[in-house]
Design an enzyme around this catalytic site. Sequence first.
Site, PDB file in Angstrom:
ATOM      1  N   ALA A   1      47.362  18.481 -39.909  1.00  0.00           N
ATOM      2  CA  ALA A   1      46.528  17.553 -40.678  1.00  0.00           C
ATOM      3  C   ALA A   1      46.836  17.676 -42.155  1.00  0.00           C
ATOM      4  O   ALA A   1      47.552  18.588 -42.590  1.00  0.00           O
ATOM      5  CB  ALA A   1      45.046  17.846 -40.419  1.00  0.00           C
TER       6      ALA A   1
ATOM      7  N   ASP B   1      41.766  33.528 -39.110  1.00  0.00           N
ATOM      8  CA  ASP B   1      42.862  33.508 -40.084  1.00  0.00           C
ATOM      9  C   ASP B   1      42.322  33.738 -41.490  1.00  0.00           C
ATOM     10  O   ASP B   1      42.426  32.864 -42.361  1.00  0.00           O
ATOM     11  CB  ASP B   1      43.587  32.165 -39.993  1.00  0.00           C
ATOM     12  CG  ASP B   1      44.929  32.174 -40.721  1.00  0.00           C
ATOM     13  OD1 ASP B   1      45.465  33.280 -40.957  1.00  0.00           O
ATOM     14  OD2 ASP B   1      45.450  31.088 -41.046  1.00  0.00           O
TER      15      ASP B   1
END
Length: 550
Positions: free
Chosen positions: A141, A292
């Site tokens: 994205a 993450d």
Amino acid sequence: MTVLETTFAAARDHKRIAEIAAVLVRFGVDDIAIRLGLGGLLPKRRGRALHADAESLSQPERLRLAIESLGPTFIKLGQILSTRADLLSPEWITELEKLQSDVAPEPWEAIRAQVEEDLGASPDTVFLSFAHTALAAGSIAQVHRATLHDGTDVVVKVRRAGLRPLVEADLRLLSHAAGLVEAQWPEFARYRPREILNHLGAAMGEELDLAAEGRNCEAVAQNLAAMERIKIPRIFSEWSSERLLVQEYIDGIVPNDHAALNATGLDGRELARTGTAAFLRMALVDGLFHADPHPGNLRALPGNRVAFIDFGMVGRLGARRREQLLMLVAAIVETSGERVAALLMEWSGAADIDLPRLEAACDTFVARHGVPPLRLGEAITDFMALAREHDLALPADLALLFKALITADGVMRSLDPDFDALAAAGPIVQEEMIRRYRPGALMGKGKSLALDFAGLAAEAPSLLRLLALRLRQGRIAAEVELKGLDRIGADIRWAATRIAVAIVTAAFALGLAPRLLDFGPTLLGIPVTALLGIAVILGGLAWLLVPRRR
């Protein structure tokens, strides 16, 4: 059945197979394609690699470049593999950690129609302002800045057009490849390729569904609502969908910008404690954690507050797994190598373990890391190396958590070089242990166990009837694991040899020996052939009487 034979049945994937094979050739890793049965699709060439830089690079570097060229599915697979220090050696892990998903953003005109379809109107109408130029872009994205009509700054995350069919085709091909690896190379079964692919499929499914990312973000915000110094971006679900996500823009300082932190008077030690407390609560208490937590996904805010952003990759841990992690922390603190070894065996499911050697290695591990201050990143790295050295593969959810912990520990240590993870984790671990083992919780577990036994008792009659029926029908299948099958084969060969020697010896003694007395020259009045026959008989008898040497 090979991957090629399977995937040819779906003509829509044939083009993608050829593209993958061509990329592998281009970067000089076409041996992978050959081993997976794709050799027939490899382009004909004379040199080892067509890419200008491939010849001078190592095999891990070539594979990393190939993965980046193959797109988001393979990049995500590489990122997952980079968490598997229990399976791969450090040089491969180091290279896979360099995987970059940053790509050039699509021009506004290429995504305008999709954005308008998802918003139900032009973004220039929905928002007070909307930046047509992307703020950042990745393989999944790209992100645009915008402002709501009430003045709230937001970011609009837009999924790339036409991405889902490509990802689904890649997942099908990789799933076939995993099955082929398990079937043709049993020595790789311990790597659990199908489990890794299942993890990849789940991760890609969540990354493609931006609405799921929004729900994850909202769930984490709810879980951490009591932590006043933690900030999670607000999701504007009324404008969000599978292909578009609108969330609050958080303007802060990235943790590794030490000059900016010092200029604003923020305390690195306090930021490290706050961030660690939040992450450990996500993982050990809630079971839903940011997978993450690198510096780009964290922000330092005034008042020594910490913000977590971008929940595109999350991890989940069940209650049993969280309890095991608490047991691991306790085993390290109490320097119990035996308990660490027991957890490793349970996690790996391996049956043929050299237990004394494993326990000795675990004793060394806890002796090194059980003394404060605990350097969490080093401890986890050594733990996964210990698993790799003993051929013990960890479950995928643990590997993801351990990778996230290593990443988070690096960030916190950059904020506070004297950071002690054990001191930060202590209150949370103690609180969770008290919560799990207080009388009320134990009574709850007892009730649950009683219900399980009651359910088992209720099912027992039907299970026994089914077993009796299968016995009458002769349809009971049994799976038997024979230990030492090679030893049994050797014993059978030994017995057959003894029988053969006994037959030959008996033939000489009963049949041939009397006739040999009438043939050939003599020695001391005895025919030489008879002497040879006697020697054969005596040798055979001696061989039969001597016990087998082990």
